[in-house]
Design an enzyme around this catalytic site. Sequence first.
Site, PDB file in Angstrom:
ATOM      1  CD  GLN A   1       6.694  -2.490  -7.197  1.00 24.35           C
ATOM      2  OE1 GLN A   1       6.382  -2.549  -6.013  1.00 24.35           O
ATOM      3  NE2 GLN A   1       7.868  -2.079  -7.608  1.00 24.35           N
TER       4      GLN A   1
ATOM      5  CB  CYS B   1       1.602  -6.934   2.545  1.00 25.93           C
ATOM      6  SG  CYS B   1       2.505  -6.799   1.003  1.00 25.93           S
TER       7      CYS B   1
ATOM      8  CB  CYS C   1      -0.795  -5.920  -2.309  1.00 26.63           C
ATOM      9  SG  CYS C   1      -0.551  -7.673  -2.073  1.00 26.63           S
ATOM     10  CD  GLU C   2      -3.331 -10.192  -7.864  1.00 27.88           C
ATOM     11  OE1 GLU C   2      -2.884 -11.304  -8.151  1.00 27.88           O
ATOM     12  OE2 GLU C   2      -3.911  -9.464  -8.694  1.00 27.88           O
ATOM     13  CG  HIS C   3      -0.697 -11.692  -3.148  1.00 24.80           C
ATOM     14  ND1 HIS C   3       0.615 -11.503  -3.520  1.00 24.80           N
ATOM     15  CD2 HIS C   3      -1.264 -12.419  -4.145  1.00 24.80           C
ATOM     16  CE1 HIS C   3       0.834 -12.097  -4.669  1.00 24.80           C
ATOM     17  NE2 HIS C   3      -0.286 -12.655  -5.074  1.00 24.80           N
ATOM     18  CG  HIS C   4      -1.442  -9.559   2.223  1.00 24.79           C
ATOM     19  ND1 HIS C   4      -0.270  -9.604   1.510  1.00 24.79           N
ATOM     20  CD2 HIS C   4      -1.466 -10.670   3.006  1.00 24.79           C
ATOM     21  CE1 HIS C   4       0.404 -10.690   1.846  1.00 24.79           C
ATOM     22  NE2 HIS C   4      -0.298 -11.353   2.746  1.00 24.79           N
TER      23      HIS C   4
ATOM     24  CG  HIS D   1       4.752  -3.737  -1.621  1.00 24.12           C
ATOM     25  ND1 HIS D   1       3.902  -4.375  -2.491  1.00 24.12           N
ATOM     26  CD2 HIS D   1       5.700  -3.139  -2.393  1.00 24.12           C
ATOM     27  CE1 HIS D   1       4.312  -4.187  -3.737  1.00 24.12           C
ATOM     28  NE2 HIS D   1       5.411  -3.441  -3.696  1.00 24.12           N
TER      29      HIS D   1
END
Length: 190
Positions: free
Chosen positions: A126, A156, A84-87, A154
């Site tokens: 995703q 996260c 995931c690019e956020h976390h 995920h």
Amino acid sequence: MIDTEKIEFHIREILKALGDDPDREGLRETPKRVAKMYDEVFEGMNYSNAEIAEMFNKTFEEEDYLTSNSDMVFVKDIEVFSYCEHHMALMYDMKVNVAYIPKGKVVGLSKIARIADMAAKRLQLQERLGSDIAEIMTIITGSDDVAVLIEASHSCMTARDIKKTAAKTYTETLRGRFETDKDLQLRLRR
């Protein structure tokens, strides 16, 4: 290209920031191992969708078995993982399903799995992963009728913060006739 020397340096700094000693025996080679792992798991970041399409563009023009414009090729349960690019957290237990309606040619089945795998080897969302795979399939097959369904866990959500270990995320990317044809959509869900 992925700069493994910078990754090594920064992983060493992260270990220090965590309050550990990067020179202790168990961590001494960790920056190098992490850099090597990142080079592998983020390989897809080195390529555009067009370059991935070129890499796996192996098609067969076999019109004798493409007799109807309702013929569909559907590869299910391609197992991949992504981050995931956020976390930068792992997306795991990921199953990618890819369907398309051939337009005079078909792509080698193993190439569909390779496309899904390479597109997943990026910092991803995703939702974007489904769009990337659909775009690559369209480039290779020339068909606008492409569907990508993805199911994933995920970390996260499962390992941090809310800790909902059973939560799964489902996304659908529908292009061409898959967007409007309810019968095709039903065939995908069987």
